[in-house]
Design a protein around this motif. Structure first.
Motif, PDB file in Angstrom:
ATOM      1  N   ILE A 172       0.843  -1.186   0.000  1.00  0.00           N
ATOM      2  CA  ILE A 172       0.000   0.000   0.000  1.00  0.00           C
ATOM      3  C   ILE A 172       0.882   1.241   0.000  1.00  0.00           C
ATOM      4  N   ASN A 173       0.427   2.293  -0.682  1.00  0.00           N
ATOM      5  CA  ASN A 173       1.093   3.587  -0.646  1.00  0.00           C
ATOM      6  C   ASN A 173       0.355   4.461   0.367  1.00  0.00           C
ATOM      7  N   ALA A 174       1.070   4.981   1.328  1.00  0.00           N
ATOM      8  CA  ALA A 174       0.434   5.754   2.391  1.00  0.00           C
ATOM      9  C   ALA A 174       1.161   7.079   2.578  1.00  0.00           C
ATOM     10  N   GLN A 175       0.512   7.976   3.339  1.00  0.00           N
ATOM     11  CA  GLN A 175       1.092   9.291   3.627  1.00  0.00           C
ATOM     12  C   GLN A 175       1.349   9.403   5.121  1.00  0.00           C
ATOM     13  N   VAL A 176       2.549   9.819   5.459  1.00  0.00           N
ATOM     14  CA  VAL A 176       2.933   9.933   6.865  1.00  0.00           C
ATOM     15  C   VAL A 176       2.149  11.073   7.523  1.00  0.00           C
ATOM     16  N   LEU A 212       3.228   1.830  11.313  1.00  0.00           N
ATOM     17  CA  LEU A 212       4.495   1.211  10.922  1.00  0.00           C
ATOM     18  C   LEU A 212       5.388   1.255  12.152  1.00  0.00           C
ATOM     19  N   ARG A 213       5.514   0.098  12.815  1.00  0.00           N
ATOM     20  CA  ARG A 213       6.250   0.068  14.074  1.00  0.00           C
ATOM     21  C   ARG A 213       7.745   0.282  13.864  1.00  0.00           C
ATOM     22  N   ARG A 214       8.390   0.680  14.952  1.00  0.00           N
ATOM     23  CA  ARG A 214       9.823   0.980  14.886  1.00  0.00           C
ATOM     24  C   ARG A 214      10.633  -0.204  14.383  1.00  0.00           C
ATOM     25  N   ASN A 215      10.281  -1.432  14.850  1.00  0.00           N
ATOM     26  CA  ASN A 215      11.057  -2.611  14.442  1.00  0.00           C
ATOM     27  C   ASN A 215      10.699  -3.117  13.055  1.00  0.00           C
ATOM     28  N   GLU A 216       9.724  -2.471  12.406  1.00  0.00           N
ATOM     29  CA  GLU A 216       9.344  -2.853  11.044  1.00  0.00           C
ATOM     30  C   GLU A 216       9.908  -1.889  10.006  1.00  0.00           C
ATOM     31  N   LYS A 217      10.698  -0.915  10.474  1.00  0.00           N
ATOM     32  CA  LYS A 217      11.344   0.021   9.544  1.00  0.00           C
ATOM     33  C   LYS A 217      12.725  -0.506   9.170  1.00  0.00           C
ATOM     34  N   ILE A 218      13.187  -0.133   8.000  1.00  0.00           N
ATOM     35  CA  ILE A 218      14.507  -0.570   7.534  1.00  0.00           C
ATOM     36  C   ILE A 218      15.567   0.336   8.136  1.00  0.00           C
ATOM     37  N   GLY A 219      16.505  -0.302   8.882  1.00  0.00           N
ATOM     38  CA  GLY A 219      17.603   0.468   9.450  1.00  0.00           C
ATOM     39  C   GLY A 219      17.105   1.600  10.314  1.00  0.00           C
ATOM     40  N   ARG A 220      17.628   2.775  10.053  1.00  0.00           N
ATOM     41  CA  ARG A 220      17.233   3.949  10.822  1.00  0.00           C
ATOM     42  C   ARG A 220      16.424   4.906   9.964  1.00  0.00           C
ATOM     43  N   GLU A 221      15.464   4.376   9.247  1.00  0.00           N
ATOM     44  CA  GLU A 221      14.597   5.213   8.410  1.00  0.00           C
ATOM     45  C   GLU A 221      13.873   6.237   9.279  1.00  0.00           C
ATOM     46  N   SER A 222      13.759   7.430   8.766  1.00  0.00           N
ATOM     47  CA  SER A 222      12.976   8.462   9.451  1.00  0.00           C
ATOM     48  C   SER A 222      12.093   9.156   8.425  1.00  0.00           C
ATOM     49  N   TYR A 223      10.922   9.566   8.858  1.00  0.00           N
ATOM     50  CA  TYR A 223       9.963  10.185   7.944  1.00  0.00           C
ATOM     51  C   TYR A 223       9.433  11.479   8.554  1.00  0.00           C
ATOM     52  N   ARG A 224       9.063  12.394   7.664  1.00  0.00           N
ATOM     53  CA  ARG A 224       8.456  13.645   8.079  1.00  0.00           C
ATOM     54  C   ARG A 224       6.993  13.650   7.658  1.00  0.00           C
ATOM     55  N   PRO A 225       6.162  14.447   8.321  1.00  0.00           N
ATOM     56  CA  PRO A 225       4.749  14.508   7.930  1.00  0.00           C
ATOM     57  C   PRO A 225       4.589  14.813   6.442  1.00  0.00           C
ATOM     58  N   ASN A 226       3.631  14.128   5.830  1.00  0.00           N
ATOM     59  CA  ASN A 226       3.269  14.263   4.404  1.00  0.00           C
ATOM     60  C   ASN A 226       4.216  13.512   3.469  1.00  0.00           C
ATOM     61  N   ARG A 275       5.543  10.391   1.428  1.00  0.00           N
ATOM     62  CA  ARG A 275       4.886   9.203   0.885  1.00  0.00           C
ATOM     63  C   ARG A 275       5.754   7.988   1.214  1.00  0.00           C
ATOM     64  N   VAL A 276       5.119   6.905   1.632  1.00  0.00           N
ATOM     65  CA  VAL A 276       5.858   5.696   2.000  1.00  0.00           C
ATOM     66  C   VAL A 276       5.121   4.476   1.462  1.00  0.00           C
ATOM     67  N   ARG A 277       5.891   3.535   0.942  1.00  0.00           N
ATOM     68  CA  ARG A 277       5.321   2.287   0.429  1.00  0.00           C
ATOM     69  C   ARG A 277       5.569   1.188   1.461  1.00  0.00           C
ATOM     70  N   CYS A 278       4.508   0.501   1.877  1.00  0.00           N
ATOM     71  CA  CYS A 278       4.610  -0.500   2.942  1.00  0.00           C
ATOM     72  C   CYS A 278       3.859  -1.774   2.573  1.00  0.00           C
ATOM     73  N   LEU A 303       1.729  -2.346   9.465  1.00  0.00           N
ATOM     74  CA  LEU A 303       2.527  -2.298   8.241  1.00  0.00           C
ATOM     75  C   LEU A 303       3.958  -2.751   8.516  1.00  0.00           C
ATOM     76  N   SER A 304       4.653  -3.091   7.444  1.00  0.00           N
ATOM     77  CA  SER A 304       6.049  -3.521   7.588  1.00  0.00           C
ATOM     78  C   SER A 304       6.834  -3.176   6.326  1.00  0.00           C
ATOM     79  N   ARG A 305       8.106  -2.865   6.543  1.00  0.00           N
ATOM     80  CA  ARG A 305       9.040  -2.721   5.420  1.00  0.00           C
ATOM     81  C   ARG A 305      10.194  -3.717   5.538  1.00  0.00           C
TER      82      ARG A 305
END
Length: 540
Positions: free
Chosen positions: A146-150, A169-183, A185-188, A204-206
């Protein structure tokens, strides 16, 4: 606020507006309004009354009714909502227990508190309807991308907007130290959808291996069309991954198709996975061959596969050892995940030392038990003999192929082996009896004296004890806890008793004790055979 003719249609218009905004059924909003008006009416007429409200779906007219139920004299508890047969005769002809009497009551004036309460009921019902719709929308989408918006980040967990609600999208389901800002786009990958007390939860998971598989399905048309199948995936998220593929069209190379022209297809997946290195491996039904492919780029000298233990031993040249293991064991760990096997890696030198130790151990066995000189014992081991039983009960012709062995020598060799075995059996039987083993277990077909002794040492001393055992308690097995495989030792494992053999012996003991009807076993076997035949017919 009174429900007058001027605002009757306004009820329906409000319901439709709310339904459009929340993308839910207008009927659910109307039902919420009916419930809220009924609750307000109860506060006016009395909470013990059974007041119901019905809103006409065409005109918007709200009808208030009081419902009373006919009950037996001894069951009368609520005088406002129930009455006896005698009391009901004033309103009904020939009343019977269970019947209801409905009469219309005047609409109520809704004060400020009642209006606020009604509003809360409507909002609650609308939220519940939203949650139900979100769950219905997503329950069948687990396992897809799914494509979602932070929207925001909470304690390392990312909350995203998925259109009709939120997902996490839980912390342990992110790749490495990925960080996102509001708005952003993220694919999960939709890993799980659960209905919980606070509403449906979309997880969700990556980092899930299937996320990579779904990305390849999007990038490689042959996978989407089913010409190429992804058989297995193993990932160390953000670092490295292995994916096993097979082609059902001989003219299409599965690895080449996944790589794409100048690596375009695999590069698109790599970019999405933050530069994760991907090894694309051809899948093979032959497990040792598949493992050799999975350990690439390391070269393998020899593979020994233990099918029962689901364990595989790999021998590599000394200079290939570090490459086969990989940095921090990454290469062998991913190969193990990909094949579903435990992998032991040895160098050629280590394997040679181990084989030499086994050779010396078996040579010593024949020297000590058969009173042979070292040279003759080594000849036996070189010809593949590993135990006294093999020497004692093998066909004489197999002994005659050994240099210097004639019929007389072969006969003497087998006689010595049988004498030793009989002596060992007698000793084992005596030990078992001293431990308290009953004759019923000693006489059980399929158990040798050494097996009976081993069972006794583990506390199995009667046929009843034996019948209550699990197959893995006899044959051994493997337990997976938190992804780690641990060995379960079986009482009869040293005697190479398989799980199937253990199951057969245990079931035979239960039949002998009368715990199981043999006819039931036959009918179950027939049913299984019929099921297999049906599956084969469907496949054909």
């Amino acid at each position: 606020m009174a429900i007058t003719s001027a605002n009757q249609l306004e009820l329906l218009q409000t319901a439709e507006a709310v339904a459009r905004e929340k993308q839910i059924d207008p009927g659910l909003v109307v039902e919420a309004m009916e419930e809220s008006l009924a609750r307000a009416a109860k506060s006016r007429y009395g909470s013990e009354m059974d007041i119901r409200v019905s809103i006409d779906r065409k005109t918007g007219r709200a009808t208030f009714t009081r419902v009373r139920t006919v009950v037996a004299d001894e069951e009368l508890e609520n005088y406002q909502a129930e009455f006896t047969v005698e009391q009901a005769k004033q309103y009904m002809e020939n009343p019977e227990v269970g019947q209801t009497f409905v009469e219309e009551v005047p609409p109520v004036e809704m004060g400020r508190i009642a209006a606020q309460s009604a509003k809360q009921v409507i909002l609650q019902k609308v939220r519940e309807a939203e949650r139900d719709k979100q769950y219905e929308d997503f329950k069948d989408r687990a396992g897809t991308i799914i494509n979602a918006q932070v929207k925001r980040e909470e304690y390392g967990n990312v909350i995203v907007d998925v259109g009709t609600g939120e997902a996490i999208l839980r912390r342990n389901e992110k790749i490495g130290r990925e960080s996102y800002r509001p708005n952003d786009r993220v694919r999960c990958f939709i890993k799980d959808v659960r209905r919980e007390q606070r509403g449906p939860q979309i997880f969700l998971s990556r980092t899930d291996p299937q996320f990579m598989a779904e990305l390849f399905k999007m990038e490689v048309p042959e996978i989407y069309e089913g010409i190429i199948e992804i058989k297995s995936v193993a990932r160390d998220p953000g670092s490295r991954a292995k994916i096993a593929v097979i082609s059902y069209d001989n003219s299409i190379d599965p690895v080449g198709a996944c790589v794409g022209m100048r690596g375009s297809r695999v590069q698109a997946v790599v970019n999405e996975l933050q530069g994760e290195k991907i090894d694309i491996i051809p899948w093979n039904e032959d497990m040792p061959t598949f493992l050799v492919n999975a350990l690439q780029p390391a070269e393998v000298s020899k593979v020994v596969f233990d099918e029962d233990a689901e364990r595989i031993e790999v021998v590599v040249p000394e200079e290939q050892l570090s490459l086969a293991i990989g940095r921090r064991g990454q290469n062998v760990r991913l190969a193990s995940q990909l094949t579903g096997l435990d992998i032991d890696i040895l160098t050629e030198e280590e394997e040679s030392k181990r084989r030499q130790a086994e050779f010396e151990l078996r040579t010593k066995l024949f020297i000590d038990t058969l009173d042979l000189d070292e040279f003759f014992a080594q000849l036996l081991v070189s010809e593949g003999f590993t135990s006294l039983e093999e020497v004692a009960y093998v066909e004489v012709e197999e002994l005659l192929v050994i240099d210097g062995v004639d019929e007389a020598t072969a006969g003497e060799l087998q006689a010595r082996a049988r004498d030793v075995i009989e002596a060992q059996n007698a000793k084992a039987l005596a030990n078992a009896r001293e431990l308290g083993v009953e004759d019923s277990l000693i006489a059980f077909e399929g158990l040798t004296p050494q097996m009976v002794e081993a069972l006794a040492k583990d506390g199995v001393k009667t046929l009843e004890d034996f019948a209550t055992c699990a197959d893995w308690e006899l044959a051994g097995g493997w337990t997976v806890v938190d992804g780690e495989r641990s060995k379960d030792d079986g009482s009869l494992e040293p005697f190479e008793v398989s799980l199937e053999d253990a199951q057969d012996m245990i079931m035979t003991a239960r039949v002998m004790l009368g715990w199981v009807d043999p006819d039931d076993l036959v009918s179950e076997a027939d049913a299984e055979d019929a099921e297999v035949e049906t599956d084969e017919e469907q496949e054909a």
